[in-house]
Design an enzyme around this catalytic site. Structure first.
Site, mmCIF file in Angstrom:
data_model
loop_
_atom_site.group_PDB
_atom_site.id
_atom_site.type_symbol
_atom_site.label_atom_id
_atom_site.label_comp_id
_atom_site.label_asym_id
_atom_site.label_seq_id
_atom_site.Cartn_x
_atom_site.Cartn_y
_atom_site.Cartn_z
ATOM 1 C CB SER A 43 -70.818 -153.530 -59.387
ATOM 2 O OG SER A 43 -71.952 -153.466 -59.704
ATOM 3 C CE LYS A 44 -67.466 -154.264 -53.093
ATOM 4 N NZ LYS A 44 -67.130 -153.681 -52.011
ATOM 5 N NE ARG A 45 -74.350 -150.114 -55.964
ATOM 6 C CZ ARG A 45 -74.393 -149.404 -57.117
ATOM 7 N NH1 ARG A 45 -75.772 -149.483 -57.695
ATOM 8 N NH2 ARG A 45 -73.529 -148.853 -57.857
ATOM 9 C CE LYS A 46 -77.175 -152.892 -61.321
ATOM 10 N NZ LYS A 46 -76.272 -151.925 -62.099
ATOM 11 C CB VAL A 104 -67.463 -159.078 -56.869
ATOM 12 C CG1 VAL A 104 -68.245 -158.228 -57.628
ATOM 13 C CG2 VAL A 104 -67.466 -158.304 -55.452
#
Ligand code: GLU
Length: 469
Positions: free
Chosen positions: A260-263, A266
């Site tokens: 996901s974008k947070r980690k 992407v």
């Protein structure tokens, strides 16, 4: 169970991105890679189709970016909206009439029906079903009760077309990667096929297009498994042969959560912007859930497509670790000749061309190659002093002595420079790390003697003098 592959069939694979995001997701680039490799391995064709029927989620410019990024990675389709092909158009919004025709055929055969229920009524049914802890599905009210649908349509009443899912059926999906998966039709909703805006849903359009475009293998991510029984029912209702299905794994963050974008970044173009080489990214992706038969880690995508077998993909979510990718990228950079690296750097950053076209600066490529992990690192490695450091009076005195020593040096060559630095470091009890900072203004970068030789004595001295005034 193993899924039999008909080797006489023309192999045709596809990816079907929806232009609903900034760019192509790295997970979809992975799916593109396996579809491409599988088609290539089998002398087949790889197709890109744009699925833009969800008009509400459409993002401006997304389609162009997706197609451009796939191309920038060097995955070249045989047919696509840009290239065209025998089964054009390859953009679903241009195929609306086709879906309508098949929806009508399904209605005639009793496999689909018009539904005029309002959103309020549907919400009501859902609420009740949730309360009763029942599966949430449409109750077939319109199928059972409505006969005058032509009149209502003429009166411009809003409607959708739904699939008439028969009860008590077992639907079997034979997946090349996962084996047999069984579904009960009683758990499936009467899927909407055509929405009230006249556009088809994904489920309807994907089946019609995969069939008409003669897709032999539908290879996609595992998130689509639960949709597949609905697709199978549509194939059956239209009397069409099923394609072979293969659902690959979803990439995971190092903590095993869904990428996901947070980690992790992407969007695939981010990796190119950051100076990753497309071939390194694809090599890394190829290793997701799959290993080379000789356990090689570094290989080209052409080599990959030669040895790749779909059934060898492991279904469990592989970890996408950006640090591992960085390592792989540095291996790729190291393996480049100076000339190749120069070309890639200039392609990456046009402003480097003046510097790199000067023959005196070629040494920078040799030196930087060993320390770069991405193309972006090059500029950082050769940059002028960047770090802000406040020198103590004592350090300034040491620098004054260093200046005298440098002035005294007669031949400005890396060996001589190294000798001087080593001696100086012992005599003055200053670490090499500190010397690096004095002389470059940075804490890390290119090898010091070589770097100073390239910079020249005058610039080295003037940089040091700037510290003591
Ligand atoms: N349009 C779907 C997507 O956004 C395609 C899924 C499939 O490959 O069937 O990925």
């Amino acid at each position: 169970m193993q899924v039999e592959m008909d080797l006489n069939k023309n192999f045709r694979t596809r990816i079907a991105p929806s232009p609903t995001g900034e760019d192509i997701h790295i997970g979809n680039l992975y799916t593109a890679l396996i579809n491409w490799a599988f088609a290539k391995k089998n002398n087949g064709k790889f197709i890109i189709r744009i699925e833009d029927t969800d008009r509400e989620r459409l993002v401006n410019g997304s389609e162009e970016r997706i197609l451009e990024t796939i191309q920038n990675f060097g995955i070249i389709p045989d047919e696509s909206p840009k290239i065209g092909g025998k089964y054009a158009p390859y953009r679903q919004s241009e195929r609306i009439e086709i879906y309508k025709k098949y929806a009508e055929e399904l209605i005639e055969k009793g496999h689909a029906y018009y539904c005029f229920c309002t959103k309020e009524r549907i919400d009501e049914i859902r609420k009740e079903q949730v309360l009763k802890k029942e599966v949430s599905r449409y109750d077939k009210y319109c199928l059972i009760n409505i006969n005058d649908f032509s009149k209502r349509i003429e009166k411009n009443e809003k409607y959708v077309i739904r699939l008439n899912v028969a009860s008590g059926r077992e639907i079997i999906l034979n997946d090349v990667i996962r084996g047999e998966i069984k579904f009960q039709s009683d758990l499936l909703d009467d899927q909407i096929l055509i929405k009230s805006d006249g556009y088809p849903t994904y489920h309807m359009a994907v089946v019609i297009d995969d069939h008409l475009m003669k897709i032999s293998h539908v290879i996609r991510a595992e998130e689509w498994i639960s949709s597949t029984p609905k697709h199978i029912l549509i194939y059956e209702a239209l009397g069409w042969e099923l394609p072979i299905f293969a659902h690959g794994p979803i990439l995971r963050n190092p903590d095993r959560s869904k990428l996901s974008k947070r980690k992790n970044p992407v969007w695939s173009s981010w990796y190119l912007d950051e100076g990753y080489l497309p071939e390194a990214v694809l090599n890394y992706l190829a290793l997701m859930g799959w290993s080379h038969p000789e356990d090689k880690e570094i290989f080209s995508i052409d080599e990959y497509s030669n040895v790749f077998e779909l059934k060898d993909i492991k279904p469990v979510g592989p970890i996408f670790d950006i640090n591992k990718l960085k390592w792989m990228n540095s291996e790729y950079i190291r393996a480049l000749s100076e000339d190749e690296l120069k070309k890639k750097l200039i392609h990456y950053d046009k402003s480097l061309s003046t510097l790199l076209d000067d023959k005196n600066n070629l040494i920078l490529l040799t030196l930087a190659k060993l320390r770069m992990r991405t193309l972006k690192d090059f500029k950082i490695l050769i940059s002028d002093p960047q770090e802000i450091y406040i020198y103590s009076e004592e350090e300034k005195k040491i620098i004054e002595i260093l200046i005298d020593k440098i002035i005294a040096i007669k031949v400005w060559e890396k060996e001589k420079i190294l000798d001087l630095l080593k001696k100086f470091s012992i005599e003055q009890n200053v670490s090499m790390k500190m010397m690096y900072l004095f002389l470059t203004g940075n804490s890390k970068g290119l090898p010091l003697p070589e770097m100073l030789e390239w910079r020249g004595k005058d610039i080295t001295l003037s940089n040091l003098k700037k510290i003591i005034i």
